[in-house]
Write an enzyme that holds these catalytic residues in place. Structure first.
Site, PDB file in Angstrom:
ATOM      1  N   ASP A  66      43.288  13.686  69.241  1.00 56.28           N
ATOM      2  CA  ASP A  66      43.669  14.839  70.192  1.00 56.28           C
ATOM      3  C   ASP A  66      44.192  14.235  71.470  1.00 56.28           C
ATOM      4  O   ASP A  66      43.953  12.938  72.082  1.00 56.28           O
ATOM      5  CB  ASP A  66      42.492  15.673  70.501  1.00 56.28           C
ATOM      6  CG  ASP A  66      42.006  16.625  69.130  1.00 56.28           C
ATOM      7  OD1 ASP A  66      42.606  16.327  67.917  1.00 56.28           O
ATOM      8  OD2 ASP A  66      41.194  17.160  69.374  1.00 56.28           O
ATOM      9  N   HIS A  90      40.259  10.724  70.104  1.00 53.02           N
ATOM     10  CA  HIS A  90      40.993  10.996  71.217  1.00 53.02           C
ATOM     11  C   HIS A  90      42.082   9.736  71.298  1.00 53.02           C
ATOM     12  O   HIS A  90      41.584   8.690  71.461  1.00 53.02           O
ATOM     13  CB  HIS A  90      40.513  11.383  72.452  1.00 53.02           C
ATOM     14  CG  HIS A  90      39.685  12.640  72.350  1.00 53.02           C
ATOM     15  ND1 HIS A  90      38.476  12.740  71.599  1.00 53.02           N
ATOM     16  CD2 HIS A  90      39.989  14.002  72.471  1.00 53.02           C
ATOM     17  CE1 HIS A  90      38.116  13.929  71.673  1.00 53.02           C
ATOM     18  NE2 HIS A  90      38.935  14.860  71.986  1.00 53.02           N
TER      19      HIS A  90
END
Ligand SMILES: [Zn+2]
Length: 270
Positions: A70, A224
């Protein structure tokens, strides 16, 4: 073995089978309190209430998992793409519209290398708190759809809400637009471990340990590729995890394939 013990054993085996078949989608990793993430019970309620639109994992039948990253793209993303290319692993990226516009070459490279791209809002607010009159859609979702259109030539069908927050009305609106919300069943908490451990090796081994402990068939794993002091430990952990998980019999797939849902939003008039 006496008749009583044998009956008990059969009952235990039967109940285990039932548990496997009937466990509703749920978050496997422990919840980190007070860090502004959505609560597991909210995710689990929404996954149940909006089956087919709001997902936290696959059905659990196959030993396949979807790694997801992400917040990017960022300066860390090319090193991750290099690793994934070397290992021949395809992943799903949930990217912010503002970063898609800032790093168009990385977006096009990820797409060309077979990864799946999805919408993670434009600038990472808590969408559920944005007023109802279409603001969350116009200023965060649609702007990002347009960023992908401009840079990659398509609009994603999948989105992931920042911090996991969507209200029920927003989920219904996504359903009406032919879109899906993709949450997670294994939260690596990489942002937390990187923040807590200034040493990359320490942070990386924490991230690895969480995923090794909680991985399960058809997991959606949250990591992430942007933010904090950089995501080098996330990439180090990914490098170590790919061979380990393969050894455990897991294959890697993208979220759309795991859930059998579309990658591109069908736009009326196209
Ligand atoms: Zn995010």
């Amino acid at each position: 073995m006496g008749i009583f013990n044998r009956t008990l054993l059969i009952l235990i085996l039967w109940s285990l089978g039932q548990a496997g078949a009937q466990t509703p989608p749920h978050l496997r990793t422990p919840f980190i309190e007070d860090w502004g993430q959505v609560k597991p019970e909210t995710l689990e309620r929404q996954a149940k209430a909006f089956a087919g639109t709001f997902f936290i994992e696959g059905p659990g039948d196959r030993k396949e998992i979807a790694l997801t990253f992400d917040d990017g793209p960022s300066d860390d993303t090319p090193a991750l793409l290099d690793l994934l290319k070397k290992e021949n692993v395809k992943v799903t990226f949930f990217w912010q519209g503002q970063n898609v516009l800032q790093y168009p070459e990385i977006v096009r490279r990820a797409l060309a290398e077979g990864h799946v791209l999805a919408n993670h809002s434009f600038s990472h607010p808590n969408l559920s708190k944005m007023e109802d009159g279409g603001m969350w859609w116009d200023y965060q979702m649609e702007r990002t759809q347009q960023a992908f259109q401009k840079v990659a030539g398509f609009q994603p069908a999948m989105m992931r809400p920042p911090y996991g927050f969507l209200n029920d009305k927003q989920i219904k609106s996504l359903r009406d637009k032919g879109m899906t919300a993709i949450l997670w069943s294994v939260d690596s908490a990489d942002w937390f471990h990187i923040w807590q451990n200034s040493q990359d090796e320490m942070a990386s081994s924490k991230i690895e340990a969480v995923i090794k402990q909680y991985i399960h068939p058809e997991a959606i794993v949250l990591m992430h590729d942007s933010g904090g002091r950089g995501r080098k430990p996330t990439i180090m952990a990914t490098k170590a995890l790919i061979p380990y998980l393969r050894q455990q019999g897991y294959g890697f797939t993208t979220v759309d394939r795991l859930l059998n849902i579309p990658v591109r939003q069908a736009i009326s008039g196209e």
